[in-house]
Design a protein around this motif. Structure first.
Motif, mmCIF file in Angstrom:
data_model
loop_
_atom_site.group_PDB
_atom_site.id
_atom_site.type_symbol
_atom_site.label_atom_id
_atom_site.label_comp_id
_atom_site.label_asym_id
_atom_site.label_seq_id
_atom_site.Cartn_x
_atom_site.Cartn_y
_atom_site.Cartn_z
ATOM 1 N N LEU A 393 27.509 -10.134 53.063
ATOM 2 C CA LEU A 393 27.142 -8.780 53.487
ATOM 3 C C LEU A 393 25.892 -8.257 52.776
ATOM 4 O O LEU A 393 25.242 -7.343 53.257
ATOM 5 N N GLY A 394 25.598 -8.816 51.626
ATOM 6 C CA GLY A 394 24.335 -8.480 50.958
ATOM 7 C C GLY A 394 24.359 -7.278 50.037
ATOM 8 O O GLY A 394 23.491 -7.141 49.199
ATOM 9 N N SER A 395 25.296 -6.357 50.201
ATOM 10 C CA SER A 395 25.323 -5.225 49.276
ATOM 11 C C SER A 395 26.756 -4.763 49.045
ATOM 12 O O SER A 395 27.620 -4.944 49.903
ATOM 13 N N LYS A 396 26.950 -4.169 47.869
ATOM 14 C CA LYS A 396 28.284 -3.670 47.530
ATOM 15 C C LYS A 396 28.662 -2.523 48.453
ATOM 16 O O LYS A 396 29.798 -2.428 48.903
ATOM 17 N N ARG A 397 27.706 -1.667 48.761
ATOM 18 C CA ARG A 397 27.987 -0.519 49.622
ATOM 19 C C ARG A 397 28.562 -0.959 50.960
ATOM 20 O O ARG A 397 29.560 -0.432 51.435
ATOM 21 N N LEU A 398 27.902 -1.956 51.559
ATOM 22 C CA LEU A 398 28.347 -2.458 52.853
ATOM 23 C C LEU A 398 29.703 -3.147 52.705
ATOM 24 O O LEU A 398 30.579 -3.024 53.564
ATOM 25 N N LEU A 399 29.865 -3.855 51.579
ATOM 26 C CA LEU A 399 31.136 -4.543 51.323
ATOM 27 C C LEU A 399 32.298 -3.549 51.302
ATOM 28 O O LEU A 399 33.310 -3.733 51.971
ATOM 29 N N TRP A 400 32.133 -2.433 50.562
ATOM 30 C CA TRP A 400 33.209 -1.424 50.484
ATOM 31 C C TRP A 400 33.446 -0.790 51.846
ATOM 32 O O TRP A 400 34.578 -0.539 52.244
ATOM 33 N N GLU A 401 32.356 -0.551 52.563
ATOM 34 C CA GLU A 401 32.467 0.093 53.865
ATOM 35 C C GLU A 401 33.277 -0.768 54.839
ATOM 36 O O GLU A 401 34.187 -0.289 55.504
ATOM 37 N N ARG A 402 32.921 -2.068 54.867
ATOM 38 C CA ARG A 402 33.610 -2.984 55.770
ATOM 39 C C ARG A 402 35.067 -3.170 55.343
ATOM 40 O O ARG A 402 35.960 -3.272 56.167
ATOM 41 N N MET A 403 35.297 -3.231 54.035
ATOM 42 C CA MET A 403 36.660 -3.393 53.530
ATOM 43 C C MET A 403 37.531 -2.223 53.963
ATOM 44 O O MET A 403 38.649 -2.389 54.407
#
Ligand SMILES: [Zn+2]
Length: 438
Positions: A393-403
């Motif tokens: 995903l490339g970024s933590k922000r996107l990771l948390w969002e998708r999670m």
């Protein structure tokens, strides 16, 4: 695709279970019958930080949805008002055993081996930070600052602590020491007092672990160095010419008598020259001649810039070790960058006011956030699934969002399944629509 191996006792699911078990041992200050247990209340605040809910309201709205029960083991999710009310009277010190149990699990799972530095030491970075400020009513823990015009600011600070390593991006936070108004006194607490309390607790909890404490130049004072020595802790502390003139004068003197050693290392691949000068066994200052330190001055010279730092390690400096000591000193920034800045800017909303309360609420939330961060950092260090999804995903922000999206939209049973779904994708199905065929 081959599924990456996960270390089960350090998986998010296992750690959630461990955290919940720790919460269950905390005595409830309320004697009378309660609708929702303190364990569920604590776990719901933990889940809020673990899921990086964008706001209290968002978390509250979706509390009936998602898998707070299956994944976080929460039987009854309290509403925001109830949660604040229940957590406010609970002293944050009850969370210490929970932090320790996660730390022990990290030790048992050999996760901390990757963090050892200079033989079997851990490099422990300490730094103070403020996370909440208000001009309205203070709580019992607030620090008070009176301004010239008579107005007052109330704020919350903590001494953060994290095991860091120059080669690891992950940091392993320990329970921070809150910098709060101490009971039975009108005086403000300060970072130096908090550090004293912190090291006493650190030693009590980990009597046999070897630590090298790394801090900025504010910590390079004789009383603090003596405290660290009294607790058998090594240190690499910053010094600045402006604040530690006596040290630099001593080095000047040592230079005249030929006691200073020079050393240079060329990293041709990176186009960088590492230049050092160091001297051992000099007094920190004239009024504390008995406090002896070693000194390293360092220049990192690249084509377009020169970086300059200096430290006073208590470990003897040799040509063999000076490069490692410098890297240890420089790893200190990870407490600012990889810890506080991640908490402030990468979805945790460290400076957001989740609730001030009248007793401990603000401090409780800060500690629970750090606990959620510890579990996340363990995933970052040990969980191949987590790292694979993060890379994808490339970024933590996107990771948390998708999670969060998957957590609320799909019937998943564990964080492991959630990571698998993020890595391999989920089968999208069309919505079922009833059609009238008459
Ligand atoms: Zn307060």
């Amino acid at each position: 695709m081959v599924a990456p191996k996960a270390r089960t006792p350090l998986s998010a699911d296992a750690l959630f279970h461990l955290v919940r078990g720790g919460f269950a041992h905390i005595p409830d200050p309320r004697d009378e019958d309660v609708d929702i247990s303190l364990t569920d209340t604590l776990m719901s605040a933990f889940a809020m930080f673990s899921l990086k809910a964008p706001s209290l309201l968002a978390f509250d709205k979706e509390r009936a949805a998602g898998h707070l029960r299956t994944i976080y083991g929460i039987q009854h999710v309290p509403c925001d008002t109830y949660r604040r009310e229940r957590l406010d009277p609970v002293s944050p010190k009850v969370l210490r055993p929970v932090f320790t149990s996660v730390f022990r699990q990290l030790q048992r799972g050999k996760a901390l081996e990757a963090m050892t530095f200079l033989d079997s030491h851990y490099l422990l970075a300490l730094d103070g930070t403020a996370y909440f400020s208000s001009k309205t009513l203070p709580c019992a823990s607030c620090l008070h600052k009176v301004h010239r015009n008579g107005s007052c600011t109330y704020d919350h600070q903590m001494l953060g602590a994290a095991i860091v390593h120059p080669d690891q991006r992950a940091v392993m936070p320990l329970m921070p020491e809150p910098i709060v108004k101490q009971e039975g006194t009108d005086k403000n607490d300060c970072e130096r007092n908090a550090a004293k309390r912190f090291v006493a607790k650190l030693r009590r909890e980990h009597p046999h672990l070897q630590f090298i404490i790394t801090e900025d130049s504010l910590s390079s004072n004789a009383p603090h160095i003596e405290t660290l020595h009294a607790y058998g802790l090594h240190s690499i502390l910053g010094v600045k010419a402006g604040d530690h003139a006596a040290v630099f004068e001593q080095v000047q003197g040592a230079e005249h008598t030929g006691r200073v050693t020079y050393y240079e290392r060329h990293d041709r691949a990176a186009g960088v020259v590492h230049r050092f000068r160091f001297v051992n066994d000099i007094p920190l200052n004239a009024s504390h001649a008995e406090v002896r330190v070693n000194f390293i001055e360092y220049w990192e010279i690249s084509q377009d810039k020169v970086q300059h730092c200096s430290w006073v390690p208590d470990l003897r400096v040799t040509k063999r070790h000076v490069f490692h000591l410098m890297r240890g000193g420089r790893a200190r920034w990870k407490i600012e960058n990889e810890t506080f800045n991640t908490l402030k800017n990468q979805g945790y909303n460290f400076e957001h006011n989740y609730g001030h309360g009248v007793q401990h609420l603000s401090v409780m939330f800060a500690m629970l956030m750090m606990l959620a961060f510890l579990v996340d950092q363990t995933q970052q260090l040990c969980c191949a699934w987590f790292r694979a999804v993060w890379t994808k995903l490339g970024s933590k922000r996107l990771l948390w969002e998708r999670m969060r999206a998957l957590f609320y939209d799909y019937a998943l049973m564990s964080m492991r399944q959630l990571c698998e779904a993020l890595l391999y994708g989920v089968q999208q199905s069309s919505p079922l629509v009833m059609i009238d065929s008459t």
